[in-house]
Design a protein around this motif. Structure first.
Motif, short mmCIF file in Angstrom:
data_model
loop_
_atom_site.label_atom_id
_atom_site.label_comp_id
_atom_site.label_asym_id
_atom_site.label_seq_id
_atom_site.Cartn_x
_atom_site.Cartn_y
_atom_site.Cartn_z
N LEU A 52 0.80 -1.21 0.00
CA LEU A 52 0.00 0.00 0.00
C LEU A 52 0.85 1.27 0.00
O LEU A 52 0.30 2.37 -0.11
CB LEU A 52 -0.94 0.01 1.22
N ASN A 53 2.15 1.10 0.19
CA ASN A 53 3.08 2.24 0.27
C ASN A 53 2.66 3.20 1.38
O ASN A 53 2.47 4.40 1.15
CB ASN A 53 3.18 2.95 -1.08
N ILE A 54 2.50 2.65 2.59
CA ILE A 54 2.08 3.45 3.74
C ILE A 54 3.04 3.24 4.90
O ILE A 54 3.81 2.28 4.92
CB ILE A 54 0.63 3.10 4.17
N SER A 55 2.96 4.11 5.88
CA SER A 55 3.81 4.03 7.06
C SER A 55 3.18 3.09 8.10
O SER A 55 1.99 2.77 8.01
CB SER A 55 3.97 5.42 7.67
N PRO A 56 3.97 2.69 9.11
CA PRO A 56 3.40 1.86 10.18
C PRO A 56 2.24 2.55 10.90
O PRO A 56 1.26 1.91 11.26
CB PRO A 56 4.58 1.64 11.13
N GLY A 57 2.35 3.86 11.08
CA GLY A 57 1.27 4.60 11.75
C GLY A 57 -0.02 4.59 10.95
O GLY A 57 -1.11 4.48 11.51
N THR A 58 0.09 4.73 9.64
CA THR A 58 -1.10 4.69 8.79
C THR A 58 -1.74 3.32 8.83
O THR A 58 -2.97 3.19 8.89
CB THR A 58 -0.74 5.07 7.34
N LEU A 59 -0.92 2.27 8.83
CA LEU A 59 -1.46 0.91 8.93
C LEU A 59 -2.19 0.73 10.26
O LEU A 59 -3.26 0.14 10.31
CB LEU A 59 -0.35 -0.12 8.76
N GLN A 60 -1.61 1.27 11.32
CA GLN A 60 -2.26 1.19 12.62
C GLN A 60 -3.60 1.91 12.60
O GLN A 60 -4.60 1.42 13.13
CB GLN A 60 -1.37 1.77 13.71
N THR A 61 -3.67 3.07 11.97
CA THR A 61 -4.93 3.81 11.85
C THR A 61 -5.98 2.99 11.10
O THR A 61 -7.15 2.96 11.49
CB THR A 61 -4.69 5.16 11.13
N LEU A 62 -5.56 2.33 10.03
CA LEU A 62 -6.49 1.48 9.27
C LEU A 62 -7.03 0.34 10.14
O LEU A 62 -8.20 -0.05 10.01
CB LEU A 62 -5.81 0.92 8.02
N ARG A 63 -6.18 -0.19 11.02
CA ARG A 63 -6.63 -1.25 11.93
C ARG A 63 -7.60 -0.68 12.97
O ARG A 63 -8.67 -1.24 13.21
CB ARG A 63 -5.44 -1.87 12.66
N VAL A 64 -7.21 0.43 13.60
CA VAL A 64 -7.99 1.00 14.70
C VAL A 64 -9.37 1.44 14.26
O VAL A 64 -10.37 1.19 14.95
CB VAL A 64 -7.22 2.18 15.35
#
Length: 90
Positions: A47-59
């Protein structure tokens, strides 16, 4: 035994044909196995995203995940669905 003389043009044509055939055989991603479950780093790369963005998608529930031990796994189908703009599959 006959002798054939090859010219530079013959070699150039051979090179072009050979490269065309190689490109037909080896296409980007053709031999990559489609895994059903992906780890976080694979999803971030896809997805070419940061770890923080992935965490936001999870949350916020945009991307479903499964935690096994200390690792998070994501369904490949959910990632594809997200990329296509359909949201996560149920």
């Amino acid at each position: 035994m006959s002798v054939e003389i090859l010219t530079k043009e013959d070699l150039s044509q051979f090179k072009a044909e050979l490269l065309t055939e190689i490109h037909k055989i080896i296409r980007p991603g053709k031999f990559e196995a489609k895994k059903e479950w992906l780890k976080s780093y694979e999803v971030r790369k896809m997805l070419n995203i940061s770890p923080g963005t992935l965490q936001t998608l999870r949350v916020n529930g945009t991307l479903q995940f499964t935690k096994i031990g200390g690792s998070l796994y994501y369904k490949h189908a959910d990632i594809i669905s997200l990329l296509e703009g359909n949201g996560a599959s149920e």
